[in-house]
Design a protein around this motif. Structure first.
Motif, PDB file in Angstrom:
ATOM      1  N   LYS A 301       1.126  -1.486   0.094  1.00 41.38           N
ATOM      2  CA  LYS A 301       0.256  -0.208   0.157  1.00 41.38           C
ATOM      3  C   LYS A 301       0.780   1.021   0.099  1.00 41.38           C
ATOM      4  CE  LYS A 301      -3.368   1.820   2.633  1.00 41.38           C
ATOM      5  NZ  LYS A 301      -4.685   2.086   3.239  1.00 41.38           N
ATOM      6  N   GLY A 302       0.406   2.453  -0.668  1.00 44.47           N
ATOM      7  CA  GLY A 302       0.795   3.587  -1.181  1.00 44.47           C
ATOM      8  C   GLY A 302       2.292   3.469  -1.689  1.00 44.47           C
ATOM      9  N   GLU A 303       2.694   1.964  -2.282  1.00 45.08           N
ATOM     10  CA  GLU A 303       3.804   2.366  -3.858  1.00 45.08           C
ATOM     11  C   GLU A 303       3.221   1.947  -5.137  1.00 45.08           C
ATOM     12  OE1 GLU A 303       6.149  -0.989  -2.312  1.00 45.08           O
ATOM     13  OE2 GLU A 303       7.390  -0.206  -0.933  1.00 45.08           O
ATOM     14  N   ILE A 304       1.845   1.288  -5.000  1.00 42.03           N
ATOM     15  CA  ILE A 304       1.653   1.027  -6.428  1.00 42.03           C
ATOM     16  C   ILE A 304      -0.549   1.455  -6.227  1.00 42.03           C
ATOM     17  CG2 ILE A 304       3.057  -0.776  -7.103  1.00 42.03           C
ATOM     18  CD1 ILE A 304       0.382  -2.695  -6.638  1.00 42.03           C
ATOM     19  N   SER A 305      -1.004   1.395  -7.260  1.00 39.96           N
ATOM     20  CA  SER A 305      -2.151   1.844  -7.364  1.00 39.96           C
ATOM     21  C   SER A 305      -2.979   1.300  -8.438  1.00 39.96           C
ATOM     22  CB  SER A 305      -2.336   2.908  -6.773  1.00 39.96           C
ATOM     23  OG  SER A 305      -4.246   3.162  -7.054  1.00 39.96           O
ATOM     24  N   ALA A 306      -3.386  -0.181  -8.420  1.00 39.91           N
ATOM     25  CA  ALA A 306      -4.137  -0.422  -9.529  1.00 39.91           C
ATOM     26  C   ALA A 306      -5.021  -0.745  -9.492  1.00 39.91           C
ATOM     27  CB  ALA A 306      -3.548  -1.420 -10.476  1.00 39.91           C
ATOM     28  N   SER A 307      -6.187   0.406 -10.495  1.00 42.57           N
ATOM     29  CA  SER A 307      -7.548   0.559 -10.428  1.00 42.57           C
ATOM     30  C   SER A 307      -8.879   0.477 -11.056  1.00 42.57           C
ATOM     31  CB  SER A 307      -7.846   1.704  -9.093  1.00 42.57           C
ATOM     32  OG  SER A 307      -7.678   3.233 -10.173  1.00 42.57           O
ATOM     33  N   TYR A 308     -10.022   0.615 -10.857  1.00 45.32           N
ATOM     34  CA  TYR A 308     -10.859   1.229 -11.862  1.00 45.32           C
ATOM     35  C   TYR A 308     -10.949  -0.352 -13.052  1.00 45.32           C
ATOM     36  CZ  TYR A 308     -11.379   5.318  -9.597  1.00 45.32           C
ATOM     37  OH  TYR A 308     -12.124   6.474  -9.073  1.00 45.32           O
ATOM     38  N   PRO A 309     -10.529  -1.000 -12.492  1.00 49.10           N
ATOM     39  CA  PRO A 309     -10.819  -2.159 -14.571  1.00 49.10           C
ATOM     40  C   PRO A 309     -12.098  -2.258 -15.012  1.00 49.10           C
ATOM     41  CG  PRO A 309     -11.549  -3.111 -12.091  1.00 49.10           C
ATOM     42  CD  PRO A 309     -11.039  -1.996 -11.932  1.00 49.10           C
ATOM     43  N   SER A 310     -11.906  -2.389 -16.108  1.00 49.19           N
ATOM     44  CA  SER A 310     -12.960  -2.551 -16.634  1.00 49.19           C
ATOM     45  C   SER A 310     -12.516  -4.168 -17.798  1.00 49.19           C
ATOM     46  CB  SER A 310     -13.234  -1.646 -17.851  1.00 49.19           C
ATOM     47  OG  SER A 310     -13.969  -1.905 -19.101  1.00 49.19           O
ATOM     48  N   ILE A 311     -13.868  -4.720 -17.979  1.00 48.08           N
ATOM     49  CA  ILE A 311     -12.947  -5.864 -18.249  1.00 48.08           C
ATOM     50  C   ILE A 311     -14.122  -6.755 -19.355  1.00 48.08           C
ATOM     51  CG2 ILE A 311     -14.624  -7.097 -16.690  1.00 48.08           C
ATOM     52  CD1 ILE A 311     -12.893  -9.837 -16.520  1.00 48.08           C
ATOM     53  N   ILE A 312     -14.133  -7.039 -20.454  1.00 47.22           N
ATOM     54  CA  ILE A 312     -14.955  -8.411 -21.286  1.00 47.22           C
ATOM     55  C   ILE A 312     -13.957  -9.562 -22.012  1.00 47.22           C
ATOM     56  CG2 ILE A 312     -15.469  -5.759 -22.549  1.00 47.22           C
ATOM     57  CD1 ILE A 312     -13.999  -6.160 -24.788  1.00 47.22           C
ATOM     58  N   GLU A 313     -15.566 -10.130 -22.833  1.00 42.73           N
ATOM     59  CA  GLU A 313     -14.739 -11.179 -22.995  1.00 42.73           C
ATOM     60  C   GLU A 313     -14.930 -10.790 -24.703  1.00 42.73           C
ATOM     61  OE1 GLU A 313     -15.396 -16.150 -23.305  1.00 42.73           O
ATOM     62  OE2 GLU A 313     -17.063 -14.700 -23.048  1.00 42.73           O
ATOM     63  N   GLY A 314     -13.555 -11.589 -25.304  1.00 42.34           N
ATOM     64  CA  GLY A 314     -13.750 -11.778 -26.281  1.00 42.34           C
ATOM     65  C   GLY A 314     -13.623 -12.598 -27.409  1.00 42.34           C
ATOM     66  N   HIS A 315     -14.484 -12.373 -29.118  1.00 43.76           N
ATOM     67  CA  HIS A 315     -14.929 -13.318 -29.941  1.00 43.76           C
ATOM     68  C   HIS A 315     -14.193 -15.037 -29.574  1.00 43.76           C
ATOM     69  CE1 HIS A 315     -18.205 -11.324 -31.613  1.00 43.76           C
ATOM     70  NE2 HIS A 315     -17.075 -10.318 -31.639  1.00 43.76           N
ATOM     71  N   ASP A 316     -12.442 -15.163 -29.595  1.00 42.39           N
ATOM     72  CA  ASP A 316     -12.366 -16.059 -29.202  1.00 42.39           C
ATOM     73  C   ASP A 316     -12.216 -16.526 -28.010  1.00 42.39           C
ATOM     74  OD1 ASP A 316     -10.446 -14.532 -27.699  1.00 42.39           O
ATOM     75  OD2 ASP A 316      -8.895 -14.646 -29.467  1.00 42.39           O
ATOM     76  N   GLY A 317     -12.830 -16.255 -26.766  1.00 45.36           N
ATOM     77  CA  GLY A 317     -13.014 -16.731 -25.404  1.00 45.36           C
ATOM     78  C   GLY A 317     -12.026 -15.574 -24.568  1.00 45.36           C
ATOM     79  N   THR A 318     -11.353 -15.476 -25.347  1.00 47.38           N
ATOM     80  CA  THR A 318      -9.881 -14.218 -24.089  1.00 47.38           C
ATOM     81  C   THR A 318     -10.533 -13.087 -23.428  1.00 47.38           C
ATOM     82  OG1 THR A 318      -8.153 -14.892 -25.958  1.00 47.38           O
ATOM     83  CG2 THR A 318      -7.830 -13.056 -24.150  1.00 47.38           C
ATOM     84  N   ILE A 319     -10.319 -13.503 -22.149  1.00 47.51           N
ATOM     85  CA  ILE A 319     -10.727 -11.796 -21.808  1.00 47.51           C
ATOM     86  C   ILE A 319      -9.961 -10.849 -20.909  1.00 47.51           C
ATOM     87  CG2 ILE A 319     -10.701 -12.032 -19.086  1.00 47.51           C
ATOM     88  CD1 ILE A 319     -11.820 -14.596 -18.685  1.00 47.51           C
ATOM     89  N   HIS A 320     -10.286  -9.994 -21.282  1.00 46.49           N
ATOM     90  CA  HIS A 320      -9.077  -8.976 -22.041  1.00 46.49           C
ATOM     91  C   HIS A 320      -9.955  -7.753 -20.327  1.00 46.49           C
ATOM     92  CE1 HIS A 320      -8.335  -9.107 -25.758  1.00 46.49           C
ATOM     93  NE2 HIS A 320      -9.233  -9.697 -25.864  1.00 46.49           N
ATOM     94  N   VAL A 321      -8.712  -7.270 -19.632  1.00 47.04           N
ATOM     95  CA  VAL A 321      -9.376  -6.020 -18.313  1.00 47.04           C
ATOM     96  C   VAL A 321      -7.890  -4.645 -18.907  1.00 47.04           C
ATOM     97  CG1 VAL A 321      -8.835  -6.277 -16.413  1.00 47.04           C
ATOM     98  CG2 VAL A 321      -9.485  -8.389 -17.490  1.00 47.04           C
ATOM     99  N   VAL A 322      -8.485  -3.465 -18.578  1.00 48.21           N
ATOM    100  CA  VAL A 322      -7.572  -2.368 -19.024  1.00 48.21           C
ATOM    101  C   VAL A 322      -8.000  -2.161 -17.199  1.00 48.21           C
ATOM    102  CG1 VAL A 322      -7.687  -2.341 -21.148  1.00 48.21           C
ATOM    103  CG2 VAL A 322      -9.332  -1.442 -20.162  1.00 48.21           C
ATOM    104  N   TYR A 323      -7.158  -1.443 -17.214  1.00 51.83           N
ATOM    105  CA  TYR A 323      -7.198  -0.651 -15.592  1.00 51.83           C
ATOM    106  C   TYR A 323      -5.853   0.117 -15.697  1.00 51.83           C
ATOM    107  CZ  TYR A 323      -3.435  -4.326 -14.616  1.00 51.83           C
ATOM    108  OH  TYR A 323      -2.846  -4.629 -14.629  1.00 51.83           O
ATOM    109  N   SER A 324      -6.219   1.104 -14.317  1.00 50.02           N
ATOM    110  CA  SER A 324      -4.639   2.267 -14.288  1.00 50.02           C
ATOM    111  C   SER A 324      -4.237   2.246 -13.253  1.00 50.02           C
ATOM    112  CB  SER A 324      -5.851   3.456 -13.677  1.00 50.02           C
ATOM    113  OG  SER A 324      -7.442   4.038 -14.645  1.00 50.02           O
TER     114      SER A 324
END
Length: 352
Positions: A301-324
């Motif tokens: 805590k205080g060294e990294i921050s990973a937040s506001y994820p957005s998650i989808i599934e592609g046509h091929d079944g791959t799961i994608h996540v983007v985040y700050s």
């Protein structure tokens, strides 16, 4: 130019058109947010951004007509009022410690008073007409629905049920959520009853096999810090009472996707305090349990921050996540970026 544009979301409608929805903050206060959208039919170009063919505003009108002021039986006001009372009863009946119960109820009554005042338009009192059941009226000062109609914000993608598209919304002014609903790909909109609780914002929707919708919401309220949850059995128009789930949440955004095999994948900060841990969990039983979890990020805590994820599934079944993502470099400076991760369900099941 000169206006903040916040929290863009992308999704496809039933015509396979690409939507970009965001909100513009008119006066640098969240309660002056205005929903905007663009639509593109030409987005699969070899190079360059989509060509946007249309841009407009989504005008939010969750209550009744109020040309001469909000009337006492306004459906938005009545729903907020009812849910405030229901949540007070919930606290009364579930908190065993007398002092904690007393403090929680006092805080909720104060919170509820503020929400109801905004719902009634008491922040904008003007001359109006109070109508009676027989069609008569008297002239008096009335509240007007500025807070009902402005300040609605986006965070997570829309979901489609048949021909119905449901766009999750929330308000930092009210500190609760609402669903924007269209059955004709945005030609017209209607709005659900509000989902009222202690700071339940930024909803994300999962879909059960029987069609029940489950909304998970960020917890901006008091402890216990858990994702809030509510369900709908009528395609998003009405929702069950907002309650705490068992999933920890430190007051940060989360997102869920219903996979093609019926499993649910949830991207979230799996702590009650801090955004230094970002995980993906899989449920094979529609949220009853979360049997598999793997971390995308985990640090101090205080060294990294990973937040506001957005998650989808592609046509091929791959799961994608983007985040700050932000971190401190060797010089102690904070660096910020946006990360993208892609993986399949088996990768999550392998664990850390």
């Amino acid at each position: 130019p000169g206006f903040p544009d916040i929290n863009p979301v992308l999704f496809f409608d039933t015509q396979d058109r690409l939507w970009l929805v965001w909100y513009t903050v008119i006066a640098h206060q969240w309660d002056t947010s205005l929903l905007m959208y663009r639509i593109s039919k030409n987005y699969l170009r070899p190079k360059g951004a989509p060509i946007w063919s249309w841009q407009n505003v989504i005008l939010v009108k969750p209550g009744d007509s109020a040309e001469r002021g909000i009337q006492p039986n306004d459906r938005f006001v009545k729903s907020v009022e009812r849910q405030i009372k229901e949540y007070a009863n919930y606290l009364e009946n579930t908190i065993e410690d007398e002092e904690i119960r007393r403090q929680s109820l006092a805080k909720w009554h104060e919170w509820g008073k503020s929400m109801l005042s905004k719902a009634k338009g008491e922040d904008m009192i003007r001359k109006g007409l109070l109508y009676d059941d027989k069609g008569g009226y008297i002239e008096q000062d009335m509240g007007y629905p500025y807070f009902q109609r402005m300040g609605w914000q986006t965070k997570n993608k829309a979901v489609i049920i048949g021909k119905r598209l449901i766009l999750p919304l929330y308000s930092d002014g009210f500190d609760f959520s609402l669903m924007a609903i269209t059955d004709d790909d945005g030609e017209t909109w209607q709005f659900s009853e509000p989902l009222v609780g202690p700071g339940n914002i930024q909803p994300s929707i999962a879909i059960k096999s029987d069609g029940t919708l489950v909304a998970y919401m960020r917890d901006n309220g008091p402890p216990p810090k858990r994702l809030h949850i509510s369900t709908s059995k009528d395609n998003g128009m009405t929702w069950s009472p907002v309650r705490d789930s068992d999933i920890p949440n430190p007051g940060s955004g989360a997102d869920i996707v219903t996979l093609k095999n019926g499993h649910w994948a949830l991207a979230y900060n799996d702590t009650e305090d801090g955004r230094h841990s970002l995980a993906v969990s899989i449920s094979s039983d529609e949220g009853k349990s979360w049997s598999w979890t793997r971390h995308l990020e985990r640090g101090n805590k205080g060294e990294i921050s990973a937040s506001y994820p957005s998650i989808i599934e592609g046509h091929d079944g791959t799961i994608h996540v983007v985040y700050s993502f932000s971190f401190r470099d060797s010089k102690g400076e904070t660096l910020k970026t946006i990360k993208h991760a892609n993986f399949n369900e088996d990768w999550v099941k392998e664990g850390d």
